[in-house]
Design a protein around this motif. Structure first.
Motif, PDB file in Angstrom:
ATOM      1  N   GLY A  21       0.759  -1.149  -0.080  1.00 18.59           N
ATOM      2  CA  GLY A  21      -0.089  -0.258   0.098  1.00 18.59           C
ATOM      3  C   GLY A  21       0.873   1.153  -0.128  1.00 18.59           C
ATOM      4  O   GLY A  21       0.433   2.379  -0.763  1.00 18.59           O
ATOM      5  N   VAL A  22       1.816   1.427   0.913  1.00 19.07           N
ATOM      6  CA  VAL A  22       2.637   2.509   0.947  1.00 19.07           C
ATOM      7  C   VAL A  22       3.629   2.530  -0.309  1.00 19.07           C
ATOM      8  O   VAL A  22       3.745   3.817  -1.158  1.00 19.07           O
ATOM      9  N   THR A  23       3.956   1.706  -0.970  1.00 17.33           N
ATOM     10  CA  THR A  23       4.808   1.675  -2.258  1.00 17.33           C
ATOM     11  C   THR A  23       3.719   2.145  -3.213  1.00 17.33           C
ATOM     12  O   THR A  23       4.179   3.026  -3.929  1.00 17.33           O
ATOM     13  N   ALA A  24       2.525   1.463  -3.407  1.00 17.14           N
ATOM     14  CA  ALA A  24       1.595   1.888  -4.187  1.00 17.14           C
ATOM     15  C   ALA A  24       1.432   3.502  -4.383  1.00 17.14           C
ATOM     16  O   ALA A  24       1.374   4.261  -5.287  1.00 17.14           O
ATOM     17  N   THR A  62       3.053   5.900  -2.753  1.00 20.02           N
ATOM     18  CA  THR A  62       4.239   6.526  -2.819  1.00 20.02           C
ATOM     19  C   THR A  62       4.552   6.744  -4.581  1.00 20.02           C
ATOM     20  O   THR A  62       4.735   7.672  -5.082  1.00 20.02           O
ATOM     21  N   ALA A  63       4.527   5.627  -5.084  1.00 19.26           N
ATOM     22  CA  ALA A  63       4.845   5.461  -6.500  1.00 19.26           C
ATOM     23  C   ALA A  63       3.816   6.346  -7.233  1.00 19.26           C
ATOM     24  O   ALA A  63       4.372   7.305  -8.139  1.00 19.26           O
ATOM     25  N   ILE A  64       2.504   5.964  -7.172  1.00 24.00           N
ATOM     26  CA  ILE A  64       1.346   7.047  -7.788  1.00 24.00           C
ATOM     27  C   ILE A  64       1.735   8.550  -7.665  1.00 24.00           C
ATOM     28  O   ILE A  64       1.829   9.446  -8.667  1.00 24.00           O
ATOM     29  N   THR A  65       1.845   8.846  -6.304  1.00 24.67           N
ATOM     30  CA  THR A  65       2.062  10.408  -5.962  1.00 24.67           C
ATOM     31  C   THR A  65       3.175  10.850  -6.593  1.00 24.67           C
ATOM     32  O   THR A  65       3.293  12.004  -7.060  1.00 24.67           O
ATOM     33  N   GLY A  72       8.876  14.408   2.583  1.00 28.47           N
ATOM     34  CA  GLY A  72       8.589  12.920   2.745  1.00 28.47           C
ATOM     35  C   GLY A  72       9.525  12.072   2.927  1.00 28.47           C
ATOM     36  O   GLY A  72       9.635  11.178   3.818  1.00 28.47           O
ATOM     37  N   LEU A  73      10.504  12.589   1.961  1.00 31.36           N
ATOM     38  CA  LEU A  73      11.574  11.577   2.116  1.00 31.36           C
ATOM     39  C   LEU A  73      12.657  11.789   3.500  1.00 31.36           C
ATOM     40  O   LEU A  73      13.302  10.918   3.999  1.00 31.36           O
ATOM     41  N   GLY A  74      12.480  13.125   3.721  1.00 33.26           N
ATOM     42  CA  GLY A  74      13.445  13.487   5.027  1.00 33.26           C
ATOM     43  C   GLY A  74      12.862  12.857   6.303  1.00 33.26           C
ATOM     44  O   GLY A  74      13.519  12.442   7.262  1.00 33.26           O
ATOM     45  N   LEU A  80       2.207   8.548   1.852  1.00 39.16           N
ATOM     46  CA  LEU A  80       3.302   9.044   0.879  1.00 39.16           C
ATOM     47  C   LEU A  80       4.383   8.815   1.681  1.00 39.16           C
ATOM     48  O   LEU A  80       4.504   9.581   2.870  1.00 39.16           O
ATOM     49  N   PHE A  81       5.502   7.916   1.492  1.00 33.03           N
ATOM     50  CA  PHE A  81       6.712   7.516   2.197  1.00 33.03           C
ATOM     51  C   PHE A  81       6.606   6.845   3.628  1.00 33.03           C
ATOM     52  O   PHE A  81       7.305   6.797   4.468  1.00 33.03           O
TER      53      PHE A  81
END
Length: 171
Positions: free
Chosen positions: A15-18, A20-23, A61-63, A115-116
């Protein structure tokens, strides 16, 4: 007292992968489209504001995304790109695995809802106010201290909990 550290990676659920990838695809495509589109000169401020917001969303988000949990001699460390969170083991009142239903119907006060990962400040009737850094809602860990409540996730959560309990017994 032990002088070793044990680390547990924060793996992503599908779910998080999907999410994040779509966003990310949408944000990058939107940034490219806005950058290459001809905006009227009176609307250039909007063009640059949108680009900055999209890039800041990705960097922010990455941070704050959790990378791994480490158990040290006297503390738990949640590693993130923008600084670690340290929780002294002696301050832990309770630590346990919880089902994702415990976080159901939570209100996101500030943070990310997928997201992330699930990052930031949340609130619900069961847990009250809590800070969550979870990348897999099927592997949740509740940590209560006298001042804060945290919800984390990591691979091998049962081993993580057992290791923290062993360290707490040694302190």
């Amino acid at each position: 007292m032990r002088n070793d550290r044990i680390s547990f990676p924060c793996t992503w659920s599908m779910g998080v992968t999907a999410i994040t990838a779509i966003t990310i695809i949408i944000l990058v495509a939107s940034t490219y489209f806005i950058w290459t589109d001809d905006f009227p000169s009176s609307m250039l401020w909007l063009k640059y504001t949108l680009i900055v917001v999209f890039i800041a969303t990705i960097i922010g988000g990455l941070g704050y995304m959790p990378i791994r949990l480490t158990i040290g001699n006297d503390k738990i460390i949640l590693h993130r790109l923008l600084g670690d969170i340290n929780i002294p083991i002696k301050d832990i009142i309770a630590i346990k695995a919880i089902p994702n239903s415990e976080t159901a119907f939570s209100i996101r006060i500030f943070g990310s809802g997928g997201l992330f990962g699930y990052l930031g400040k949340f609130k619900n009737k069961k847990l009250g106010n809590y800070t969550m850094y979870a990348t897999d809602i099927n592997e949740l860990i509740l940590i209560r201290t006298d001042r804060k409540t945290y919800v984390f996730s990591c691979r091998n959560r049962d081993e993580f909990i057992e290791s923290v309990e062993l360290r707490n017994d040694e302190i």
